[in-house]
Design a protein around this motif. Structure first.
Motif, PDB file in Angstrom:
ATOM      1  N   PRO B  54       0.585  -1.437   0.236  1.00 29.54           N
ATOM      2  CA  PRO B  54       0.248   0.142   0.180  1.00 29.54           C
ATOM      3  C   PRO B  54       1.082   1.089  -0.252  1.00 29.54           C
ATOM      4  O   PRO B  54       0.362   2.199  -0.747  1.00 29.54           O
ATOM      5  CB  PRO B  54      -0.489  -0.316   1.365  1.00 29.54           C
ATOM      6  N   VAL B  55       2.029   1.460   0.627  1.00 26.53           N
ATOM      7  CA  VAL B  55       2.836   2.637   0.733  1.00 26.53           C
ATOM      8  C   VAL B  55       3.756   2.546  -0.828  1.00 26.53           C
ATOM      9  O   VAL B  55       3.812   3.715  -1.214  1.00 26.53           O
ATOM     10  CB  VAL B  55       3.860   2.199   2.061  1.00 26.53           C
ATOM     11  N   LEU B  56       3.856   1.365  -1.554  1.00 22.38           N
ATOM     12  CA  LEU B  56       4.414   1.914  -2.733  1.00 22.38           C
ATOM     13  C   LEU B  56       3.267   2.402  -3.713  1.00 22.38           C
ATOM     14  O   LEU B  56       3.817   3.065  -4.367  1.00 22.38           O
ATOM     15  CB  LEU B  56       4.673   0.327  -3.092  1.00 22.38           C
ATOM     16  N   ARG B  58       0.814   4.313  -2.238  1.00 24.18           N
ATOM     17  CA  ARG B  58       0.987   5.599  -2.848  1.00 24.18           C
ATOM     18  C   ARG B  58       1.868   6.560  -3.394  1.00 24.18           C
ATOM     19  O   ARG B  58       1.963   7.498  -3.450  1.00 24.18           O
ATOM     20  CB  ARG B  58       0.577   6.042  -0.918  1.00 24.18           C
TER      21      ARG B  58
END
Lengths: 358, 125
Positions: B54-56, B58
Motif C-alpha cells: 500500500p505504501v508503494l 501511495r
C-alpha cells in the motif's frame, strides 16, 4: 491445474473481489504484482506455494490496507465510496423481480396443460407440484445469490450499479464512482428486458384467447354439423316423398341406415306417410380420440346429431297423431376436406324410437 | 503491551515510507518482493506485505517513485535490470520529487531523533 496453482488462483480471486472499489485497471496491476511476489517467495521457500500463502497476509487485510491508502476506506469510519442512491437500488430490485417473474412465467407457458372437460387429477397434482417446486427453487437461488459481492444482476446493470466488498462489508455503489470502471451502456439491456416482458405478457394474454377461439370454432362447427345432419334427414324424407327408389338412397349408408330408409320408403309406398316435420335437432357429442372429453388440440373423429322427425300418417278424418322417429346421424370428417371441421356427412347408423298410434 | 503494539503499528506506517525511499535511493531499482525482504532484514521494524505494497501504491500515486514492469522476470544487466526468464516483476525507482522529499523528511527525522536524545540525556542527568 495443479494444487499449487489452485491455491494461488484462489488467493488472487479473493483479493480481486476485495479490490473492486479501486477499479479494474488498478486492481489488475495489484493482482499481477502480488502474483509475482508469491511466485518468487515460493521459489525461495523451495516451491511450496501453499505454505507461502499461509504466511502471507489475508487477502481481506491486504485489500483493506490498499483501500485505506487510496482513501476509499477509512480505518475508523469505513468506506468513503458513496453508497448508491436509494431510488436506484429500489429500481434495480424491481427489475430483478420482473426478470424473475418473466422466467417463471415463460416456464409456465411452455408447461401449460389444458385439462379438458374431465380433468385428470393425477396430472394436475404432478403439474402443480412441479410448478411450486420450481418456484421455490428459483426463489431460493435468487435470494441466496443476490447478496453476494461481485454478483451482477440485470437490475443492477440496468441502473449502472455494482455490488462490491469494501473492508469486509458489502455495499452497492454506482459504477461511475469506481475509478477506471467502464461505464457500460445500459440502453440495449433495458430495451431487451422491456421487450421480453412485453412479449411474455402478450403470449400469456393471448393464450386463453386462442383457446377460447379454438373452442368457439369447434362449437360453430358443431352447429353447422347439426344443421347438416338435419339436412341429411330432411333430404332423405324429401327424396322418399317424391318417390326416389330405396336403392338410390342407400349408396352411402350403412346397413342399419339402409333398413331405416327401406322402412321409411315402405311407409310412403303403403300410403301411411302423409307428411313429415323435422323436430328437435340435438348435437349429441364430439368424440375425440378414445374418450369423450373435448380437447382443443384434437380433431373430432365423429360427430353425432340426433334428428327427430314427426311423421303424420294419412288418416281418415279427425286429427292425426304424429309418430316420432329419431335418426342418429353420425358425421365423420374426411381428410380431403379443406375446411376445419368439415364433414362428409353420411348416416352411419340410425336409431329409431317410434311411437305410433296404429 | 497492547498499547505498545498499537503504537508500533502507527510508527511503522510513518517510518516505512521513509525506509522505502531510502532503500530505493541506495539500491537504485528494486521490485516489491525485494523491498519487503530488505526491510525485514534490517532489524526489529518488521514490515509485512500489507504495509509495504500500500505504501508503494501511495508513493507512486504521489509521484515520489516511478515504476515499470519487466516481462519474463529480470536479470541485472550492464544497463540495469533487463528482461530474463521467470515471472514479470514491477520495479520501483525513486523519482526526483522523491529524492527531494527524502532529503527533507530525513532532516525532519534527524531533528526528531536529536530532540528525543536530548530528552533522554536530560532524563539521565
Amino acid at each position: 491445474m495443479t494444487k499449487e496453482t489452485d491455491a494461488l488462483e484462489q488467493y488472487l480471486s479473493k483479493l480481486e473481489a476485495e479490490l473492486e472499489a479501486i477499479g479494474p485497471v488498478e486492481s489488475a496491476d495489484v493482482i499481477a504484482e502480488i502474483r509475482s511476489h508469491l511466485t518468487e517467495a515460493a521459489a525461495d521457500a523451495g516451491g511450496d506455494i501453499e505454505a507461502t500463502i499461509e504466511q502471507f497476509d489475508d487477502p481481506e487485510v491486504l485489500a483493506a490496507r490498499i483501500l485505506e491508502e487510496r482513501g476509499i476506506l477509512s480505518a475508523g469510519t469505513g468506506s468513503t465510496l458513496p453508497e448508491a442512491p436509494g431510488y436506484a437500488k429500489a429500481m434495480a430490485l424491481v427489475f430483478d423481480i420482473a426478470m424473475w417473474l418473466v422466467g417463471v412465467l415463460f416456464l409456465l407457458f411452455f408447461a401449460y396443460i389444458d385439462v379438458g372437460e374431465k380433468p385428470n387429477i393425477t396430472v394436475i397434482i404432478i403439474a402443480w407440484t412441479l410448478v411450486t417446486a420450481l418456484a421455490a427453487a428459483s426463489v431460493w437461488w435468487w435470494t441466496k445469490g443476490r447478496r453476494r459481492p461481485g454478483r451482477r444482476t440485470a437490475g443492477l446493470d440496468i441502473m449502472g450499479l455494482r455490488r462490491i466488498s469494501i473492508g469486509g462489508a458489502t455495499r452497492i455503489v454506482r459504477i461511475a464512482d469506481i475509478p477506471g470502471a467502464k461505464k457500460v451502456s445500459n440502453l440495449g439491456q433495458t430495451i431487451g428486458v422491456a421487450l421480453a416482458i412485453l412479449l411474455l405478457l402478450s403470449f400469456v394474454n393471448s393464450m386463453p384467447r386462442q383457446n377460447k377461439q379454438m373452442v368457439a370454432t369447434w362449437v360453430e362447427s358443431a352447429v353447422q354439423e347439426s344443421s347438416t345432419g338435419t339436412q341429411i334427414v330432411s333430404s332423405l324424407y324429401r327424396d322418399v316423398t317424391i318417390g326416389v327408389k330405396p336403392g338410390e338412397l342407400t349408396g352411402a349408408s350403412t346397413s342399419q341406415a339402409r333398413s331405416a330408409i327401406k322402412d321409411l320408403v315402405s311407409r310412403r309406398a303403403s300410403g301411411k306417410l302423409e307428411s313429415y316435420e323435422i323436430g328437435k335437432v340435438e348435437l349429441a357429442a364430439w368424440q375425440s380420440g378414445k374418450d369423450r372429453s373435448i380437447s382443443p388440440w384434437a380433431v373430432p373423429e365423429t360427430t353425432t346429431v340426433f334428428v327427430t322427425v314427426e311423421e303424420f300418417p294419412k288418416g281418415a278424418g279427425g286429427a292425426t297423431v304424429p309418430s316420432h322417429y329419431t335418426y342418429e346421424v353420425i358425421c365423420k370428417p374426411e381428410p380431403e376436406t379443406k375446411y376445419s371441421g368439415g364433414c362428409v356427412y353420411l348416416i352411419k347408423s340410425v336409431k329409431i324410437s317410434r311411437e305410433d298410434t296404429d | 503491551m497492547e498499547d505498545l503494539s498499537q503504537w508500533l503499528v502507527q510508527l511503522r506506517k510513518g517510518v516505512v515510507e521513509l525506509l522505502v525511499l531510502r532503500l530505493l535511493a541506495l539500491k537504485g531499482e528494486l521490485h516489491g518482493y525485494a523491498i519487503v525482504k530488505e526491510l525485514n532484514s534490517i532489524g526489529r521494524l518488521v514490515a509485512g506485505e500489507s504495509t509495504v505494497y500500500p505504501v508503494l501504491k501511495r508513493l507512486a500515486s504521489d509521484g515520489l517513485v516511478t515504476s515499470r514492469w519487466v516481462e519474463g522476470g529480470a536479470v541485472e544487466g550492464g544497463s540495469g535490470v533487463e528482461a530474463g526468464a521467470g515471472p514479470p516483476r514491477k520495479y520501483y525507482r525513486i523519482s526526483d520529487l522523491g529524492s527531494a522529499f527524502l532529503t527533507d523528511a530525513t532532516a525532519e527525522w534527524d531533528a526528531l531523533v536529536d530532540s528525543l536524545n536530548t530528552l533522554k540525556g536530560e532524563g539521565n542527568d
